[in-house]
Design an enzyme around this catalytic site. Structure first.
Site, PDB file in Angstrom:
ATOM      1  N   GLU A 253      36.468 -13.728-112.261  1.00 42.91           N
ATOM      2  CA  GLU A 253      36.971 -14.392-111.049  1.00 42.91           C
ATOM      3  C   GLU A 253      38.482 -14.322-111.137  1.00 42.91           C
ATOM      4  OE1 GLU A 253      38.686 -16.276-108.550  1.00 42.91           O
ATOM      5  OE2 GLU A 253      38.268 -18.069-109.742  1.00 42.91           O
ATOM      6  N   CYS A 287      44.166 -19.647-107.088  1.00 40.90           N
ATOM      7  CA  CYS A 287      43.809 -18.306-106.623  1.00 40.90           C
ATOM      8  C   CYS A 287      43.429 -18.314-105.153  1.00 40.90           C
ATOM      9  CB  CYS A 287      42.671 -17.745-107.468  1.00 40.90           C
ATOM     10  SG  CYS A 287      41.142 -18.707-107.389  1.00 40.90           S
TER      11      CYS A 287
END
Length: 486
Positions: A253, A287
């Site tokens: 991820e 993110c």
């Protein structure tokens, strides 16, 4: 919080106990605003990793053999301990440099990960398949992967650790957790303390703070079946190269360069509120922050004024010692990178409308216009409270600009006509998309992950965890031995 007031000070967590690492290395746990040393964590060695893996191999077999009810009960007990915890909120605030609201979110989200994973433990783990062979029972079953190495980041260390730990354990795996060296406390040893207080079986969770050599050994260890990494795309590529050669299950991820698209019929005030939260929340250090504000020309002037006013009104300071909207950038290297990205953009013609300055690691929320689409400020993940704005004419141009990126994590589309906004959202190349909401979204039941430079592997959350943390096996049972020609 006094230094060394934790049972885990100076330790790692191996085979169910806090112990000094081999070699005696230490990591300072620092208040990111004052740089005060709050406590120390042990710094694991390669020998510690090998000891932890050996413990986890045995523990995982016993754990997988337990009933789903027993595994679920352990996870619920950990959730109850976390809800009663009195010190972890302060530790999150100080170790990550976050406001209290962000710490509260992490705790609540981590509890949700645990309780949802407890429910996951009782999900069906197989199905009966059709077969053309008379007398054969054909089954597809899910088995635990085995040992899962979780390498986690510093920005949301508690919840991003629990996002892997909880479902992996629910499905019968054991986890070896390497937290970021920036947050070995709330991202590692405090989690171990929760499991210890909850009476979790020895060895199902190992916590190994340390540097690159610890991460490398976890990635390469032959008994580690799966590596789950959350962090930068650059490091993710290195891990993918290593695990690819080992044919090891991998889930990455990674970063994002996320677009917030404001259509010509958007409510400007609401859009600017969402835009401010999307880019400035937790200093932009997620993110899923908005790295590009793509605004239709019809509302651009009003949106820019509103966003600029909101940015200028945000307070910046030590969130543990004063009421403030934003805390510090996590470290000097990240600060220097933010200053470089902004400086290069300005040198290329961009204009800073507010912010752009810092007092130490306290960086003012910043709004930037006239950004060259080729500049790194527009094309790279920023990880700082900076909102670059690009102006477009119409939906097609907005979609093209939003999709002009190597990343594919999340986007948001804001507009009064929800059906039209939904159609725009459908055209965006990303793994997650929201209409009339901010880019930072995360729920334990929703599949979280990215495509392109934003991720590799599966998704975390809800039913996706079944795919993430199990392997499929085909099993047949014949009513009598099958006869063959020879």
């Amino acid at each position: 919080m006094e230094q060394h007031d934790h049972p885990w000070s100076g330790t790692i967590f191996v085979d169910g106990s806090f112990r000094k690492p081999e070699g005696g290395g230490l990591l300072d746990i620092r208040d990111k605003s004052s740089d005060e040393v709050l406590a120390t964590a042990g710094s694991a060695s390669i020998a510690d990793v090998d000891t932890a893996v050996a413990s986890a191999v045995t523990a995982q077999r016993d754990w997988a053999a337990r009933s789903y009810a027993e595994r679920a009960a352990v996870l619920r007990s950990v959730a109850a301990v976390l809800e009663r915890s009195t010190g972890i909120r302060e530790l999150i605030m100080r170790e990550t440099g976050s406001i209290g609201g962000k710490a509260d979110y992490e705790i609540a989200a981590a509890v949700s990960e645990l309780t949802e994973a407890a429910a996951l433990a009782s999900r069906p783990v197989g199905e009966v398949l059709q077969t053309s062979h008379a007398g054969r029972l054909s089954l597809c079953e899910r088995l635990p992967v085995g040992l899962v190495a979780a390498i986690t980041p510093w920005n949301f260390p508690l919840v991003l650790g629990m996002r892997v730990i909880a479902p992996a354990l629910a499905l019968g795996n054991a986890v070896l957790l390497k937290p970021s060296p920036e947050t070995p406390g709330c991202g590692g040893l405090a989690i171990a303390e929760l499991f210890a207080q909850a009476g979790a079986p020895r060895g199902i969770l190992q916590v190994l703070p340390g540097g690159e050599e610890v991460g490398r050994r976890l990635v390469e260890h032959p008994d580690i079946a799966m590596v789950h990494f959350t962090g930068s795309t650059t490091v993710g590529r290195e891990i993918a190269r290593a695990t690819g050669s080992l044919l090891k299950k991998t889930s990455l991820e990674l970063g994002g360069n996320n677009a917030l698209v404001i259509l010509d019929d958007a409510d400007v005030d609401q859009a600017a509120m969402i835009g401010a939260w999307s880019s400035f929340h937790y200093q932009g250090q997620t993110c899923i922050s908005a790295g590009r504000h793509i605004v239709d020309r019809a509302v651009a002037d009003a949106y820019i004024r509103n966003l600029t006013d909101r940015a200028a009104a945000i307070t910046v300071g030590d969130p543990f010692r004063q009421q403030t909207g934003l805390g510090p950038i996590i470290n000097d290297a990240q600060l220097a990178r933010a200053r470089r990205l902004l400086g290069d953009a300005v040198a290329g013609g961009a204009r800073v409308l507010t912010g752009g300055s810092n007092d130490g690691r306290f960086f003012r929320p910043t709004v930037v216009v006239d950004v060259d689409p080729a500049s790194a400020l527009w094309t790279e993940e920023i990880f700082a409270p900076i909102a670059p704005i690009g102006i477009v004419d119409g939906v097609d141009e907005a979609v093209a600009l939003a999709n002009d990126t190597r990343y594919g994590l999340v986007s948001s589309v804001l507009g009064a006509d929800v059906h039209r906004a939904g159609e725009v959202a459908r055209r965006l190349d990303c793994a997650m998309v929201h209409v009339n909401d901010a880019t930072p979204q995360d729920e334990a039941l929703a599949p979280f992950g990215g495509i392109g430079d934003s991720g590799l592997g599966g998704r975390a959350g809800g039913d996706a965890n079944l795919e993430e943390f199990t392997e499929l096996r085909w099993r047949t049972l014949s009513s009598s031995p099958v006869h063959y020609p020879y």
